[in-house]
Write a protein that holds these residues in place. Structure first.
Motif, PDB file in Angstrom:
ATOM      1  N   GLU A  83     -25.690 -69.050   2.049  1.00  0.00           N
ATOM      2  CA  GLU A  83     -26.989 -68.927   1.574  1.00  0.00           C
ATOM      3  C   GLU A  83     -27.257 -67.835   1.042  1.00  0.00           C
ATOM      4  O   GLU A  83     -27.965 -67.664  -0.149  1.00  0.00           O
ATOM      5  N   ALA A  84     -26.966 -66.720   1.602  1.00  0.00           N
ATOM      6  CA  ALA A  84     -27.076 -65.356   0.984  1.00  0.00           C
ATOM      7  C   ALA A  84     -26.649 -65.179  -0.377  1.00  0.00           C
ATOM      8  O   ALA A  84     -27.122 -64.588  -1.198  1.00  0.00           O
ATOM      9  N   ALA A  85     -25.360 -65.679  -0.474  1.00  0.00           N
ATOM     10  CA  ALA A  85     -24.754 -65.556  -1.710  1.00  0.00           C
ATOM     11  C   ALA A  85     -25.250 -66.526  -2.670  1.00  0.00           C
ATOM     12  O   ALA A  85     -25.573 -65.819  -3.942  1.00  0.00           O
ATOM     13  N   VAL A  86     -25.808 -67.490  -2.290  1.00  0.00           N
ATOM     14  CA  VAL A  86     -26.742 -68.416  -3.365  1.00  0.00           C
ATOM     15  C   VAL A  86     -27.854 -67.596  -3.683  1.00  0.00           C
ATOM     16  O   VAL A  86     -28.236 -67.429  -4.942  1.00  0.00           O
ATOM     17  N   ALA A  87     -28.524 -67.166  -2.762  1.00  0.00           N
ATOM     18  CA  ALA A  87     -29.770 -66.366  -2.953  1.00  0.00           C
ATOM     19  C   ALA A  87     -29.674 -65.184  -3.889  1.00  0.00           C
ATOM     20  O   ALA A  87     -30.284 -64.943  -4.796  1.00  0.00           O
ATOM     21  N   SER A  88     -28.567 -64.490  -3.770  1.00  0.00           N
ATOM     22  CA  SER A  88     -28.194 -63.100  -4.510  1.00  0.00           C
ATOM     23  C   SER A  88     -27.705 -63.761  -6.099  1.00  0.00           C
ATOM     24  O   SER A  88     -28.461 -63.130  -6.780  1.00  0.00           O
ATOM     25  N   ALA A  89     -27.155 -64.842  -6.232  1.00  0.00           N
ATOM     26  CA  ALA A  89     -26.996 -65.254  -7.534  1.00  0.00           C
ATOM     27  C   ALA A  89     -28.126 -65.961  -8.130  1.00  0.00           C
ATOM     28  O   ALA A  89     -28.498 -65.400  -9.380  1.00  0.00           O
ATOM     29  N   SER A  90     -29.045 -66.389  -7.401  1.00  0.00           N
ATOM     30  CA  SER A  90     -30.403 -66.731  -8.036  1.00  0.00           C
ATOM     31  C   SER A  90     -31.417 -65.840  -8.172  1.00  0.00           C
ATOM     32  O   SER A  90     -32.495 -65.969  -9.052  1.00  0.00           O
ATOM     33  N   GLY A  91     -31.277 -64.520  -7.502  1.00  0.00           N
ATOM     34  CA  GLY A  91     -32.140 -63.390  -7.645  1.00  0.00           C
ATOM     35  C   GLY A  91     -33.079 -63.448  -6.958  1.00  0.00           C
ATOM     36  O   GLY A  91     -34.164 -62.893  -7.082  1.00  0.00           O
ATOM     37  N   THR A  92     -33.379 -64.580  -6.009  1.00  0.00           N
ATOM     38  CA  THR A  92     -34.673 -64.725  -5.035  1.00  0.00           C
ATOM     39  C   THR A  92     -34.150 -64.594  -3.607  1.00  0.00           C
ATOM     40  O   THR A  92     -33.885 -65.508  -3.166  1.00  0.00           O
ATOM     41  N   PRO A  93     -34.231 -63.505  -3.100  1.00  0.00           N
ATOM     42  CA  PRO A  93     -33.979 -63.419  -1.502  1.00  0.00           C
ATOM     43  C   PRO A  93     -35.062 -64.065  -0.707  1.00  0.00           C
ATOM     44  O   PRO A  93     -36.200 -64.485  -1.088  1.00  0.00           O
ATOM     45  N   GLN A  94     -34.291 -64.818   0.167  1.00  0.00           N
ATOM     46  CA  GLN A  94     -34.980 -65.862   1.044  1.00  0.00           C
ATOM     47  C   GLN A  94     -34.398 -65.876   2.614  1.00  0.00           C
ATOM     48  O   GLN A  94     -33.274 -65.402   2.604  1.00  0.00           O
ATOM     49  N   VAL A 141     -31.313 -58.498   3.419  1.00  0.00           N
ATOM     50  CA  VAL A 141     -31.141 -57.159   4.435  1.00  0.00           C
ATOM     51  C   VAL A 141     -31.186 -56.038   3.400  1.00  0.00           C
ATOM     52  O   VAL A 141     -31.725 -54.855   3.740  1.00  0.00           O
ATOM     53  N   ARG A 142     -30.161 -56.145   2.391  1.00  0.00           N
ATOM     54  CA  ARG A 142     -29.908 -54.972   1.553  1.00  0.00           C
ATOM     55  C   ARG A 142     -31.439 -54.301   0.844  1.00  0.00           C
ATOM     56  O   ARG A 142     -31.846 -53.187   0.889  1.00  0.00           O
ATOM     57  N   LEU A 143     -32.328 -55.323   0.604  1.00  0.00           N
ATOM     58  CA  LEU A 143     -33.555 -55.210  -0.051  1.00  0.00           C
ATOM     59  C   LEU A 143     -34.371 -54.441   0.729  1.00  0.00           C
ATOM     60  O   LEU A 143     -35.170 -53.520   0.487  1.00  0.00           O
ATOM     61  N   PHE A 144     -34.524 -54.902   2.174  1.00  0.00           N
ATOM     62  CA  PHE A 144     -35.321 -54.241   3.104  1.00  0.00           C
ATOM     63  C   PHE A 144     -34.846 -52.989   3.335  1.00  0.00           C
ATOM     64  O   PHE A 144     -35.720 -51.980   3.482  1.00  0.00           O
ATOM     65  N   ILE A 145     -33.563 -52.715   3.497  1.00  0.00           N
ATOM     66  CA  ILE A 145     -33.162 -51.458   3.715  1.00  0.00           C
ATOM     67  C   ILE A 145     -33.449 -50.358   2.532  1.00  0.00           C
ATOM     68  O   ILE A 145     -33.904 -49.355   2.856  1.00  0.00           O
TER      69      ILE A 145
END
Length: 298
Positions: free
Chosen positions: A80-91, A282-286
């Motif tokens: 899911e994280a990989a898909v979110a990364s590809a879509s550009g929308t963290p969730q 997670v990377r975004l929050f950090i």
């Protein structure tokens, strides 16, 4: 009920050690959390947990399910994280732990701001001065004050946190003010201690280098804020982050001691588990926290 969600509840119940805590972490009532566990037990036709009024342990079948469910859920989360990364929308959910005082004063105010900028992300913040096992408890990132030694974790330093020895005017009037580090041996030092805590000494910044002072006191606590309260009440000398007691120092409620040999600064930063793929949320929050908190703990 969703089989996948029931698995998630089961894993969190095991990790947190109780149905109530696991359900709370998943935003479920104890009754709903219990229902999820029963759903799984009916599905497999076997008891998964042994429950008493005080303890919760896994059965042999429960252990097998837990070990495999963790791997499945971790793989799903990474996908899911990989898909979110590809879509550009963290969730999704970010699970964070932070020390009590730093968590309240520094980290907690960031959460609404971060979530406002990232509406598809949820944040679960736990505050504790105790050490946690990030992998076993499913924590994505942990804020720390000090010098963590766990080489299995990735460390990102944000800043140095200045510390100060403090006592109330009343305590100093009754017991005198230490003139040199050795004088601390004759004072009631207020200590932060918990199981496996290393703080049985204070390290001061001397002109020739660090000075390790063995200190003692008649009582201790696992909550840093309590140390400040005790110091304000005239109970003894506390070793506290300067940002925490700055207002009390300015108002004269506390006095800074041994200014020429203050405690060594504590490193303030973020820990994350070693993983092949870091979840973008997670990377975004950090990155968000590192920018926002630079200088806040100095």
């Amino acid at each position: 009920m969703s089989y996948l969600e029931s698995l998630r509840v089961f894993v969190r119940v095991v990790e947190l050690g109780s149905i109530t805590a696991g359900g709370r972490d998943m935003r479920l009532s104890p009754a709903a959390s219990s229902a999820r566990i029963r759903d799984l037990e009916e599905r497999f036709g076997a008891r998964l947990l042994n429950r008493t009024t005080r303890t919760l342990t896994m059965t042999e079948i429960g252990q097998v399910l837990y070990d495999n469910a963790r791997r499945v859920l971790a793989a799903l989360d990474e996908a899911e994280a990989a898909v979110a990364s590809a879509s550009g929308t963290p969730q999704g959910i970010v699970r964070i732990v932070a020390p009590l005082v730093a968590g309240r004063r520094l980290v907690a105010p960031l959460v609404p701001r971060f979530c406002a900028e990232n509406p598809e992300v949820e944040v679960r913040l736990r505050l504790s001065d105790r050490a946690v096992n990030m992998v076993e408890e499913g924590i994505d990132l942990a804020f720390y004050l000090g010098h963590p030694e766990d080489s299995a974790l990735i460390r990102r330093k944000i800043d140095d946190c200045r510390r100060v020895l403090v006592a109330s005017p009343g305590y100093l009037a009754e017991h005198g003010s230490p003139a040199r580090p050795e004088d601390l041996k004759h004072h009631n030092c207020l200590l932060l201690r918990f199981p496996r805590s290393p703080e049985y000494y204070w390290v001061l910044d001397g002109p020739q280098g660090p000075i390790k002072m063995m200190v003692a006191g008649r009582y201790d606590t696992d909550d840093g804020a309590v140390l400040t309260d005790w110091a304000l009440a005239g109970a003894g000398i506390a070793n506290r982050p300067r940002y925490e007691v700055a207002d009390d120092l300015a108002a004269g409620r506390l006095i800074a001691l041994l200014p020429d040999t203050p405690p060594m600064p504590a490193e303030f930063g973020i820990l994350t588990p070693h993983r092949g793929f870091q979840d973008p949320k997670v990377r975004l929050f950090i990155d968000f926290a590192a920018r926002a908190l630079k200088g806040a703990a100095a």
